[in-house]
Design an enzyme around this catalytic site. Structure first.
Site, PDB file in Angstrom:
ATOM      1  N   GLU A  60      11.119  93.094   2.742  1.00  0.00           N
ATOM      2  CA  GLU A  60      11.385  91.720   2.306  1.00  0.00           C
ATOM      3  C   GLU A  60      11.124  91.603   0.796  1.00  0.00           C
ATOM      4  O   GLU A  60      11.903  91.008   0.056  1.00  0.00           O
ATOM      5  CB  GLU A  60      10.499  90.741   3.101  1.00  0.00           C
ATOM      6  N   GLU A 104       1.941  84.385   8.366  1.00  0.00           N
ATOM      7  CA  GLU A 104       3.134  83.744   8.939  1.00  0.00           C
ATOM      8  C   GLU A 104       3.887  84.754   9.815  1.00  0.00           C
ATOM      9  O   GLU A 104       4.332  84.433  10.915  1.00  0.00           O
ATOM     10  CB  GLU A 104       4.028  83.249   7.800  1.00  0.00           C
ATOM     11  N   HIS A 105       4.018  85.993   9.331  1.00  0.00           N
ATOM     12  CA  HIS A 105       4.703  87.015  10.139  1.00  0.00           C
ATOM     13  C   HIS A 105       3.906  87.343  11.397  1.00  0.00           C
ATOM     14  O   HIS A 105       4.463  87.505  12.479  1.00  0.00           O
ATOM     15  CB  HIS A 105       4.863  88.304   9.318  1.00  0.00           C
ATOM     16  N   HIS A 146       1.608  84.521   3.587  1.00  0.00           N
ATOM     17  CA  HIS A 146       2.907  84.967   4.094  1.00  0.00           C
ATOM     18  C   HIS A 146       2.745  86.027   5.190  1.00  0.00           C
ATOM     19  O   HIS A 146       3.466  86.036   6.198  1.00  0.00           O
ATOM     20  CB  HIS A 146       3.729  85.521   2.916  1.00  0.00           C
TER      21      HIS A 146
END
Lengths: 422, 433
Positions: free
Chosen positions: B145, B73-74, B70
């Site tokens: 998040e 991905e950022h 994840h």
């Protein structure tokens, strides 16, 4: 996109239809538009779409009706209640697959259109002339549970609270479902009256999409409605407060929520500039809020702005650490001041224009998007096609956006402050 | 020259193309006539469950902190000279990305200049750029998040259930990791995992809507960089067939309780076939859809609502469960009713009539999904990464019999392997609505 709109003034009906051979689905829907008046009236009317669509005269049993829809390739009949401006919308839709995919040769599209008519005009009533008791009990309970579910989702809850606070004293400040108390207060015997009143007074918007649709779907619907004297559909733009309303509430949460409402210039000619302001401010990943408040300052995961066109306001929403609430508010206001001072780069302007153009062009790719577009257009008296709108939005100049920002007034600040469990 | 394979559905007439590209990348193109949007998706078979893995050129498996897939991905959106979002924005395309348990996917959507958008997509995903400073900046954003999900009761109820069902499988860990695990992540971790999982042999490209295979292939030929001949194997610790605990509870700021009830499947090492997947969906639909007797009993008893009650077959690499969930004032009563229905189905089985009607409904639901370029691009990629094919799955609904469904009942319904997760209101705030 061609513009197939039929207006039947004496029936209070506006209908939009579009043949969609490119889609695998067909859809018919109807929206009854009524002014928001009070929590109690909201609650009473909100039960109507759920009760009329729960069962039919042909399928009076809930499970049997569900099985009938399953056998029609999983067709769905959905009810909903939404708010648009100062109005409550009672929504009903029937959708299913396009006829060419029906391997047993059924006419799914016409069946759905006729089902929608039966549901709305000739619903199942009990012997006493009222909606059946079991359906009433279940649908009222489920509406209370919808409110509970919205409380559970803190982003939605914070936005709903901010909306209620910002529009206090205006119809738009009334909940589309009413409150738990007003829902619990309604009685079964009142619903038939609410249904009849909705059919008599509501402005009716009808949509049909599918392989074989044409104006006949809407014509037949108009005949069923007959001549009526409808309530006018109007929304008054929000008048900004002279001093911002600030409300902070505490809750046991890991993350706080910040919602800020801004009032805008009510001049109708500035609508497009207001829309572009929201895009440049916080509408895309190239916007000022995303690039600065999120990316540069790492203050939040989401920070975005949306223009509620009918009420002529912008809402900014963000989720931040409790200790950063004030800092985030200041950072958001700073970005607005940047726009007010004319600091919009050519690149930012281009990105915002192109983002709008793309989203307008893509409207034709989805029945739901077309319906949303024309629903908003009909309610706000703006019947431009997405393509016409895109063309005009590409011409909005930087100076017009700066002017729109200079008229933006901070109206409401709602903080849902996260605190540790006691 | 890469070969273009045509995949056609006899039943619906729909078709798409599969191209095993010379670079090692599998490419899908699903043109839809009359559609204006082009949707592009570039994905890697690298998700949150890939904490431990073994490269074919290394002797031992490695283990990394939770949340790297994840985090990557950022970070991939950033490069030395700007971010990919603004490159897309310049041509009016929107872009995003998401990480799941199994995969990470980068996407764009546009209505013009699709060739340029596809070039940007292929370029930025193949151009990693990480520094200590940019990694640190992202820890703040991802931290928020994670906290957003900490307050999300739907998310919490699912992860609490997965922790009750699974002892060791990394499915029990949050997709984004924890504030502590992401604090351990360095630029070196990101580069290592990038070079392992973002090998084209471990990836797929899927383009749907307004597009042609020839145009997509031309851009692939131009943009794809050769990858090392390295394969990667997922490494999971052994997972017992038993559950960790039969019940788990947490209190959050909710107005009414939420629950999820799961039954863990034994022997989940192998992904199931198209037909088994569709059969399981039919089973769950017969058992718990809004036209099932169970649903009706629970609804009439005011124990569930139509908006939230649902069921799903939650299946992936090394895990499979059937999960039922929703909001309820009495989650234990609902779970007991589900257990009873499992026993009844085991004893009585399902009828051919129920299977045929339900199969028709699920076929229709799948047909409805074939409208949307975003859905199409994701569907063919999902199928590829799980060893299945979209039209074989779609067409299997016409073949499934009651005997197939009854076999799945026997395989899946074992109460000993069930667990329930409940989120209860905080005592002081439960009546806040």
């Amino acid at each position: 996109m061609k513009h197939n709109i039929i207006e039947k003034k004496d029936s209070g009906l506006t209908a939009f239809w579009q043949p969609t051979p490119q889609f695998t689905t067909a859809r018919c829907s109807v929206h009854l538009v009524l002014p928001l008046e009070s929590d109690r009236i909201s609650s009473l009317r909100a039960t109507v779409p759920f009760l009329v669509s729960r069962v039919t005269k042909e399928y009076p049993d809930y499970t049997a009706f569900g099985r009938y829809l399953q056998s029609l390739y999983g067709a769905s009949v959905l009810a909903g209640v939404t708010r648009a401006g100062d109005n409550q919308l009672l929504n009903l839709s029937a959708s299913g697959i396009a006829n060419r995919f029906a391997f047993d040769g059924e006419d799914v599209e016409r069946t759905m259109a006729s089902l929608l008519e039966k549901i709305l005009f000739d619903p199942l009533l009990a012997e006493d002339g009222h909606f059946p008791e079991d359906g009433f009990i279940q649908e009222r309970r489920q509406l209370v549970e919808t409110l509970e579910s919205e409380f559970n989702e803190k982003r939605i809850y914070a936005k709903n609270r901010a909306t209620e606070l910002m529009f206090q004293g205006e119809p738009a400040g009334i909940s589309r479902l009413g409150t738990r108390e007003s829902l619990e207060d309604i009685r079964r015997e009142e619903i038939v009256g609410a249904w009849k009143e909705a059919l008599q007074r509501a402005q009716v918007l009808h949509f049909s999409f599918g392989d074989g649709v044409d104006g006949s779907f809407a014509e037949r619907f108009a005949e069923q409605l007959g001549g009526r004297d409808c309530a006018p559909v109007a929304t008054h733009p929000h008048t900004p407060r002279t001093e911002p309303l600030r409300v902070t509430e505490e809750m046991t949460l890991a993350q706080s929520k910040l919602v800020m409402g801004f009032g805008l210039d009510a001049d109708q000619k500035k609508r497009l500039a207001n829309r572009m302001l929201a895009i440049v401010f916080g509408g895309t990943p190239s916007s000022k809020l995303f690039l600065n408040v999120r990316e540069k300052q790492s203050l939040c995961y989401y920070c975005s702005a949306q223009n509620e066109q009918q009420k002529n306001v912008i809402f900014v929403q963000s989720g931040v650490e409790t200790k950063n609430l004030e800092r985030a508010e200041e950072a958001i206001l700073h970005e607005l001041r940047e726009i007010q001072n004319g600091n919009i780069s050519d690149e930012e302007l281009l990105h915002a224009r192109l983002a709008m153009k793309t989203s307008c062009t893509a409207v034709a790719d989805s029945a739901a998007a077309m319906e949303g577009w024309y629903l908003g257009g009909i309610l706000s008296g703006d019947l431009r096609t997405p393509e016409q709108y895109a063309e005009e939005i590409m011409k909005v100049a930087k100076e017009e956006i700066v002017d729109a920002a200079q008229h933006a007034v901070l109206d409401t600040v709602y903080m849902l402050k996260g605190v540790s469990a006691k | 020259m890469s070969e273009i394979q045509t995949i056609q559905s006899v039943l619906t007439g729909e078709k798409y193309y599969r191209i095993p590209h010379d670079s090692g990348l599998t490419v899908f193109v699903y043109p839809k006539e009359g559609v204006r949007t082009t949707f592009g998706l570039f994905g890697t078979k690298y998700g949150s469950i890939d904490k431990s893995f073994k490269r074919s050129d290394e002797p031992e498996a490695r283990t990394t902190p939770a949340g790297i897939a994840h985090f990557l991905e950022h970070k991939l959106f950033e490069s030395e000279d700007g971010d990919a979002f603004s490159r897309f924005a310049k041509i009016g395309a929107s872009s995003n990305a998401f990480t799941s348990f199994e995969t990470t996917r980068y996407l764009f959507a546009c209505t013009e200049k699709a060739d340029e958008a596809l070039e940007i997509l292929l370029d930025f995903v193949q151009s990693p750029y990480f520094t200590a400073q940019t990694v640190q900046k992202e820890q703040g954003i991802i931290g928020q998040e994670i906290k957003m999900y900490d307050d999300d009761p739907q998310w919490r109820v699912l992860f609490n259930l997965l922790r009750a069902l699974y002892h060791t499988h990394p499915i029990r860990e949050d997709i984004a990791g924890t504030v502590e695990s992401i604090a351990e992540i360095t630029a070196d971790h990101l580069y290592d995992c990038y070079h392992t999982f973002y090998n084209l042999r471990n990836m797929a490209l899927s383009v749907a809507g307004s597009c042609t295979p020839e145009c997509v292939l031309e851009i692939c030929d131009k943009m794809l960089k050769p990858s090392a001949a390295v394969d990667v194997e997922r490494a999971f610790p052994p997972e017992p067939d038993t559950v960790v605990t039969a019940r788990t509870e947490e209190r959050l700021a909710v107005a009414a309780p939420l629950f999820e009830f799961g039954v863990k499947a034994a022997n989940a090492a192998k992904r199931c076939s198209e037909k088994d997947y569709a059969t399981t969906e039919i089973l769950l639909n017969i058992m718990a859809s809004d036209s099932s007797p169970l649903f009706r009993r629970l609804l009439d008893a005011s124990l569930i609502n139509e908006a939230s009650f649902s069921s799903e077959f939650f299946e992936g690499s090394g895990y499979a469960s059937v999960i039922f969930g929703g909001e309820s004032r009495d989650p234990d009563a609902v779970c007991e009713a589900i257990r009873e229905e499992m026993r009844r189905l085991k004893a009585e089985g399902v009828s051919e009539e129920d299977v045929k009607r339900t199969a028709k409904a699920l076929y229709g639901a799948n047909i409805s999904g074939l409208n949307v370029p975003e859905h199409l691009a994701n569907a063919v990629m999902d199928m590829e990464f799980s060893g299945r094919e979209l039209f074989r799955y779609l067409e299997s609904f016409r073949e499934i019999t009651a005997a197939d469904v009854n076999r799945r009942i026997a395989e899946l319904f074992d109460e000993e392997r069930s667990a329930v997760s409940v989120i209860l209101p905080l005592e002081a705030e439960g009546e806040a609505v």
